[in-house]
Design a protein around this motif. Structure first.
Motif, mmCIF file in Angstrom:
data_model
loop_
_atom_site.group_PDB
_atom_site.id
_atom_site.type_symbol
_atom_site.label_atom_id
_atom_site.label_comp_id
_atom_site.label_asym_id
_atom_site.label_seq_id
_atom_site.Cartn_x
_atom_site.Cartn_y
_atom_site.Cartn_z
ATOM 1 N N GLY A 68 0.887 -0.852 -0.017
ATOM 2 C CA GLY A 68 -0.229 0.173 -0.289
ATOM 3 C C GLY A 68 0.752 1.219 -0.288
ATOM 4 N N GLY A 69 2.209 1.297 0.632
ATOM 5 C CA GLY A 69 2.903 2.710 0.889
ATOM 6 C C GLY A 69 3.526 2.538 -0.839
ATOM 7 N N GLN A 70 3.641 1.585 -1.011
ATOM 8 C CA GLN A 70 4.733 1.255 -2.456
ATOM 9 C C GLN A 70 3.595 2.050 -3.061
ATOM 10 O OE1 GLN A 70 5.584 -2.586 -2.966
ATOM 11 N NE2 GLN A 70 8.029 -2.113 -2.439
ATOM 12 N N ARG A 71 2.332 1.578 -3.172
ATOM 13 C CA ARG A 71 1.705 1.983 -4.511
ATOM 14 C C ARG A 71 1.066 3.426 -4.349
ATOM 15 N NH1 ARG A 71 -1.264 -2.807 -3.569
ATOM 16 N NH2 ARG A 71 -2.890 -2.021 -1.896
ATOM 17 N N GLN A 72 1.191 4.370 -2.922
ATOM 18 C CA GLN A 72 0.722 5.326 -2.468
ATOM 19 C C GLN A 72 2.130 6.596 -3.728
ATOM 20 O OE1 GLN A 72 -2.409 6.007 -3.087
ATOM 21 N NE2 GLN A 72 -2.859 7.021 -0.872
ATOM 22 N N ARG A 73 2.909 6.127 -3.064
ATOM 23 C CA ARG A 73 4.235 6.928 -4.034
ATOM 24 C C ARG A 73 4.068 6.915 -5.423
ATOM 25 N NH1 ARG A 73 8.858 7.565 -1.506
ATOM 26 N NH2 ARG A 73 8.641 7.857 0.902
ATOM 27 N N VAL A 74 3.689 5.527 -6.074
ATOM 28 C CA VAL A 74 3.805 5.709 -7.157
ATOM 29 C C VAL A 74 3.089 6.292 -7.622
ATOM 30 C CG1 VAL A 74 3.217 3.686 -8.742
ATOM 31 C CG2 VAL A 74 4.596 3.199 -7.736
ATOM 32 N N TRP A 75 1.846 6.500 -7.037
ATOM 33 C CA TRP A 75 0.590 7.258 -8.307
ATOM 34 C C TRP A 75 1.044 8.592 -7.843
ATOM 35 C CZ3 TRP A 75 -3.346 6.171 -10.638
ATOM 36 C CH2 TRP A 75 -3.684 4.593 -10.783
ATOM 37 N N ILE A 76 2.037 9.546 -6.691
ATOM 38 C CA ILE A 76 2.426 11.042 -6.219
ATOM 39 C C ILE A 76 3.394 10.602 -7.340
ATOM 40 C CG2 ILE A 76 3.698 12.146 -4.766
ATOM 41 C CD1 ILE A 76 2.174 10.755 -2.349
ATOM 42 N N SER A 77 4.012 10.218 -7.596
ATOM 43 C CA SER A 77 5.091 9.883 -8.117
ATOM 44 C C SER A 77 4.458 10.289 -10.231
ATOM 45 C CB SER A 77 5.815 8.412 -8.367
ATOM 46 O OG SER A 77 6.701 8.630 -9.321
ATOM 47 N N MET A 78 3.278 9.877 -10.519
ATOM 48 C CA MET A 78 2.664 9.576 -11.778
ATOM 49 C C MET A 78 2.166 11.496 -11.479
ATOM 50 S SD MET A 78 -1.052 8.100 -13.294
ATOM 51 C CE MET A 78 -2.138 9.510 -12.000
ATOM 52 N N THR A 79 1.807 12.160 -10.412
ATOM 53 C CA THR A 79 0.849 13.785 -10.164
ATOM 54 C C THR A 79 1.904 14.492 -10.678
ATOM 55 O OG1 THR A 79 1.453 13.888 -8.401
ATOM 56 C CG2 THR A 79 -0.714 12.949 -8.767
ATOM 57 N N LEU A 80 3.150 13.994 -9.737
ATOM 58 C CA LEU A 80 4.368 14.752 -10.078
ATOM 59 C C LEU A 80 5.087 15.051 -11.677
ATOM 60 C CD1 LEU A 80 6.543 13.397 -7.230
ATOM 61 C CD2 LEU A 80 5.346 15.797 -7.491
ATOM 62 N N ALA A 81 4.924 13.862 -12.280
ATOM 63 C CA ALA A 81 5.084 13.572 -13.965
ATOM 64 C C ALA A 81 4.217 14.666 -14.497
ATOM 65 C CB ALA A 81 5.182 12.566 -14.106
ATOM 66 N N GLN A 82 3.488 14.789 -13.959
ATOM 67 C CA GLN A 82 2.831 16.068 -14.973
ATOM 68 C C GLN A 82 3.343 17.499 -15.035
ATOM 69 O OE1 GLN A 82 -1.672 14.045 -12.745
ATOM 70 N NE2 GLN A 82 -1.394 16.672 -13.982
ATOM 71 N N GLY A 83 4.142 18.225 -14.385
ATOM 72 C CA GLY A 83 4.620 18.484 -13.876
ATOM 73 C C GLY A 83 4.511 19.956 -13.479
ATOM 74 N N THR A 84 3.443 19.593 -12.055
ATOM 75 C CA THR A 84 3.047 20.706 -11.631
ATOM 76 C C THR A 84 3.621 20.658 -10.124
ATOM 77 O OG1 THR A 84 0.960 21.520 -10.878
ATOM 78 C CG2 THR A 84 1.013 18.640 -10.751
ATOM 79 N N ASP A 85 3.808 21.726 -9.569
ATOM 80 C CA ASP A 85 3.504 21.837 -8.623
ATOM 81 C C ASP A 85 2.879 22.888 -7.236
ATOM 82 O OD1 ASP A 85 2.980 24.943 -9.551
ATOM 83 O OD2 ASP A 85 4.811 25.600 -8.684
ATOM 84 N N LEU A 86 1.625 22.109 -7.988
ATOM 85 C CA LEU A 86 -0.100 22.044 -7.196
ATOM 86 C C LEU A 86 -0.194 20.899 -6.882
ATOM 87 C CD1 LEU A 86 -1.949 23.806 -5.379
ATOM 88 C CD2 LEU A 86 -2.664 24.662 -8.160
ATOM 89 N N LEU A 87 -0.306 20.241 -5.961
ATOM 90 C CA LEU A 87 -0.283 18.963 -5.358
ATOM 91 C C LEU A 87 -1.629 18.663 -4.826
ATOM 92 C CD1 LEU A 87 2.303 16.842 -5.235
ATOM 93 C CD2 LEU A 87 2.289 16.860 -7.049
ATOM 94 N N MET A 88 -2.909 17.666 -5.160
ATOM 95 C CA MET A 88 -3.956 17.990 -4.115
ATOM 96 C C MET A 88 -4.209 16.494 -3.675
ATOM 97 S SD MET A 88 -4.505 20.785 -4.612
ATOM 98 C CE MET A 88 -6.989 21.551 -4.387
ATOM 99 N N LEU A 89 -3.891 15.602 -2.015
ATOM 100 C CA LEU A 89 -4.121 14.595 -2.724
ATOM 101 C C LEU A 89 -4.898 13.933 -1.459
ATOM 102 C CD1 LEU A 89 -0.008 14.396 -0.986
ATOM 103 C CD2 LEU A 89 -1.318 14.308 -3.550
ATOM 104 N N ASP A 90 -6.834 13.484 -1.414
ATOM 105 C CA ASP A 90 -7.871 13.171 -1.232
ATOM 106 C C ASP A 90 -7.480 12.442 -0.513
ATOM 107 O OD1 ASP A 90 -10.382 12.809 -0.384
ATOM 108 O OD2 ASP A 90 -10.852 12.875 -1.486
#
Length: 287
Positions: free
Chosen positions: A158-180
Motif C-alpha cells: 500500500g505504501g509503495q503504491r501511494q508513492r507511485v501514484w504521487i510520482s504520476m502526479t509529479l510527472a504532470q509537471g505541476t507544483d500544485l498537488l491535491m491529495l485526497d
C-alpha cells in the motif's frame, strides 16, 4: 454555528497571492446541499490540510477545487482564472490530483503508470520525447520508487503504491498537488512514510493540499489547517493557532487535551474517553 474565523501566521500563509481559491461556492449531490457559499484561499508554497468530521464536506471541497465537481454557485479560481473556463488539458498541466484509493489497470507497470502523467503534454504535434522520459525518471527518483519501475503496480504494498501514484502526479509537471486521504488503508509506519514524502515535496517547492482523518498527523505535517463542519469552514490557520480543546469539542464533539508535541513544534491532541483516565486528572476537571 460559530462564525468562520481565519487565523494566520506568517509561516502559514506567506505574503503571496494564492494560486487556488474558492469564491462563494455551493455544491451538492442529488438535491442535497453539502457546501453552501463557502470561501477559502489556499496559501501558496505550504502544506494545507483539510480536517473535519465524516460527512462535513472535506472531499467534496477538494473535488470541487480540482474541477471534478461543478459548483451550483460561485467559482473556483486557479491562477486568477475561473477554472470552469479552462481546458481540461490546461488544468492538468497546473494541478495534480491523487483521488481516494486509486486503482491501476491490472498488470500495468510502475513506469507505465507514471508515464501517464505526461498525457496532458502530448498531442498529435507533440509526441513522446526524451524530455518526457527524463521527467518520468526524475519523478520516480523523487518518490523513491525508481527501483520498482518494472514491477506491476498491483504487486506493490500500500505504501509503495501511494508513492507511485504521487510520482504520476509529479510527472504532470505541476507544483500544485491535491491529495485526497493519501494515508487511507495504510498502517501508521507507511502513513508516516508517505507524509514524509509529502514534506519533501513541499520543501522542493510544491504547494500541497490534503484531506486527512488523523488529527495528530494533520497537525504534525501541515502549515495551514482548514477545519470544516457541516459544509462550512470553522477555522483556518497554523496548527498552533487553530487547535484548541474548545475547537475540537465544537468541530468533532471530541473531549481532548492539547499539549506540546514532545518531538515536534506542533500541538498534540490527547483524546479523553469515559474510561482509562487517571483519577487525579479526572478529579481536577471536576473541581
Amino acid at each position: 454555528m460559530a462564525a468562520h474565523r481565519t487565523i494566520t501566521r506568517t509561516e502559514a500563509v506567506g505574503g503571496d497571492v494564492p494560486r487556488l481559491a474558492a469564491r462563494g461556492i455551493t455544491v451538492g449531490y442529488g438535491g442535497r446541499t453539502v457546501i453552501d457559499g463557502l470561501d477559502v484561499e489556499i496559501p501558496s508554497g505550504v502544506v494545507t490540510t483539510v480536517i473535519g468530521p465524516n460527512g462535513c464536506g472535506k472531499s467534496t471541497l477538494l473535488r470541487t477545487l480540482t474541477r471534478l465537481l461543478k459548483p451550483a454557485g460561485g467559482a473556483v479560481v486557479l491562477d486568477g482564472e475561473d477554472i470552469a473556463g479552462l481546458r481540461t488539458r490546461d488544468v492538468a498541466k497546473k494541478l495534480g490530483l491523487l483521488p481516494q484509493a486509486p486503482v491501476a489497470p491490472e498488470g500495468l507497470t510502475v513506469s507505465d503508470l507514471v508515464a501517464r502523467g505526461r498525457h496532458p503534454h502530448q498531442s498529435w504535434l507533440r509526441q513522446w520525447s526524451s524530455d518526457d522520459a527524463d521527467i518520468v525518471r526524475r519523478a520516480l527518483a523523487m518518490t523513491g520508487v525508481a527501483d520498482l519501475a518494472d514491477r506491476p503496480v498491483d504487486s506493490l504494498s500500500g505504501g509503495q503504491r501511494q508513492r507511485v501514484w504521487i510520482s504520476m502526479t509529479l510527472a504532470q509537471g505541476t507544483d500544485l498537488l491535491m491529495l485526497d486521504e493519501p494515508t487511507t488503508y495504510l498502517d501508521l509506519a507507511h502513513a508516516i512514510d508517505v507524509l514524509d514524502l509529502v514534506d519533501d515535496l513541499h520543501e522542493s517547492g510544491c504547494t500541497v493540499v490534503m484531506v486527512l482523518h488523523d488529527l495528530n498527523l494533520a497537525t504534525r505535517y501541515s502549515d495551514n489547517l482548514v477545519v470544516m463542519r457541516e459544509g462550512s469552514i470553522l477555522a483556518q490557520g497554523h496548527p498552533r493557532d487553530v487547535i484548541t480543546a474548545g475547537l475540537l469539542e465544537e468541530a468533532f464533539g471530541l473531549r481532548a487535551m492539547v499539549i506540546d508535541d514532545p518531538v515536534g513544534d506542533r500541538p498534540l491532541i490527547v483524546p479523553i474517553g469515559r474510561t482509562h483516565v487517571q483519577v487525579n486528572w479526572a478529579s481536577k476537571q471536576g473541581s
